[in-house]
Write a protein that holds these residues in place. Structure first.
Motif, mmCIF file in Angstrom:
data_model
loop_
_atom_site.group_PDB
_atom_site.id
_atom_site.type_symbol
_atom_site.label_atom_id
_atom_site.label_comp_id
_atom_site.label_asym_id
_atom_site.label_seq_id
_atom_site.Cartn_x
_atom_site.Cartn_y
_atom_site.Cartn_z
ATOM 1 N N LEU A 37 38.755 33.838 48.616
ATOM 2 C CA LEU A 37 39.775 33.808 49.543
ATOM 3 C C LEU A 37 39.494 32.839 50.635
ATOM 4 C CD1 LEU A 37 40.389 37.833 49.821
ATOM 5 C CD2 LEU A 37 41.809 35.803 48.559
ATOM 6 N N GLU A 85 47.019 30.875 53.533
ATOM 7 C CA GLU A 85 47.348 32.085 53.529
ATOM 8 C C GLU A 85 48.745 32.418 53.771
ATOM 9 O OE1 GLU A 85 45.198 34.551 56.362
ATOM 10 O OE2 GLU A 85 42.937 33.961 55.293
ATOM 11 N N GLY A 141 43.296 34.692 43.482
ATOM 12 C CA GLY A 141 43.346 35.628 44.855
ATOM 13 C C GLY A 141 42.933 37.068 44.194
ATOM 14 N N TRP A 171 46.379 39.878 48.188
ATOM 15 C CA TRP A 171 46.293 38.891 49.001
ATOM 16 C C TRP A 171 46.184 37.557 48.154
ATOM 17 C CZ3 TRP A 171 47.953 38.611 53.316
ATOM 18 C CH2 TRP A 171 47.365 37.611 54.481
ATOM 19 N N GLY A 172 46.536 36.402 48.944
ATOM 20 C CA GLY A 172 46.462 35.069 48.441
ATOM 21 C C GLY A 172 47.552 34.877 47.282
ATOM 22 N N ARG A 188 40.622 37.295 55.333
ATOM 23 C CA ARG A 188 39.917 38.513 54.602
ATOM 24 C C ARG A 188 38.789 38.176 53.869
ATOM 25 N NH1 ARG A 188 45.038 41.982 52.447
ATOM 26 N NH2 ARG A 188 46.471 41.696 54.337
ATOM 27 N N GLU A 245 36.713 39.002 50.372
ATOM 28 C CA GLU A 245 37.072 39.322 49.352
ATOM 29 C C GLU A 245 36.207 40.471 48.724
ATOM 30 O OE1 GLU A 245 37.380 37.015 44.716
ATOM 31 O OE2 GLU A 245 36.856 35.825 46.618
#
Length: 230
Positions: A28, A33, A55, A59-60, A221, A223
């Motif tokens: 990440l 993003e 990701g 997310w990602g 964020r 990971e």
């Protein structure tokens, strides 16, 4: 001056169904993003994604997986995403796993205009199936073709209005080579400055590689969070 956009959906408008999209970042760290979220919202499908990994579940690039927009992923690591695993086992996603150094060189070569190169990585494994193998100085090498994307999405810490980019620390990872390997490169920058404000000796990606820019604030964020007990 580069085109500076204000809508992330507009920034990814060049990505059509079936496009090959190169995405910067490692885990990440250093991922664009907001451009990824813009691509999710665009609804473009059957995408071929080239990135170090895909990701995490929420997310990602995991957002594109969740939205069923990815047809194929070319990556070196896929271990943190349960939806990725589910789609692969269900036959819903095509995966091309590539040794990390080979992936980096395939992208770098694409940006440098080099169509292919020889590497010892993968010789004698399933990766070598169907590929040319030659011997140099008594050692076998595998022919790997370069990668060029229809669109590259990168993230930079600093960018000036000419399009020169500086990445922060380990966010340099795949971003510089991916910026050079796209027919169109869109840069998400955390801080946009005026021409002349960047030290030319510190620039990682020269403006010639960048087509469009947009300012985006990052959530950054983590990971996998690891803490020590006191």
């Amino acid at each position: 001056m580069k085109e500076i956009l204000t809508s992330f959906t507009d920034a990814v408008a060049d990505i059509k169904d079936g496009s090959t999209v190169l995405v910067g970042g490692f885990g990440l760290c250093g991922i664009p993003e907001n451009l990824i979220k813009g691509l999710r919202d665009s609804g473009a499908k059957d995408l071929i994604i080239v990135s170090n990994n895909c990701g995490v579940d929420d997310w990602g690039l995991g957002l594109l997986l969740e939205n069923r927009q990815i047809k194929k992923i070319i990556a070196s690591y896929v271990g943190e995403n349960k939806e990725f695993e589910r789609q692969v086992l269900a036959g819903e996603l095509e995966v091309e796993l590539t040794p990390q150094g080979t992936l980096a060189e395939k992208i770098r070569a694409g940006g440098a205009g080099i169509p292919a190169f020889y590497t010892p990585a993968g010789v004698g494994t399933k990766i070598a199936e169907g590929k040319e193998v030659r011997t140099f100085n008594g050692k076998e090498y595998l022919l790997e073709e370069a990668i060029v994307g229809d669109v590259s999405l990168v993230r930079a810490h600093l960018g000036d209005k000419h399009g020169n980019l500086i990445y922060r620390k380990t966010a340099q990872n795949f971003n510089p080579m991916i910026a050079a390997a796209g027919k169109i490169t869109v840069a998400e920058v955390e801080n946009l400055v005026e021409p002349g404000d960047l030290d030319p000796q510190q620039v990682h990606t020269p403006s010639i590689y960048v087509n469009k820019m947009i300012i985006g604030q990052q959530e950054n964020r983590i990971e996998r969070k690891t803490v020590a007990t006191s």
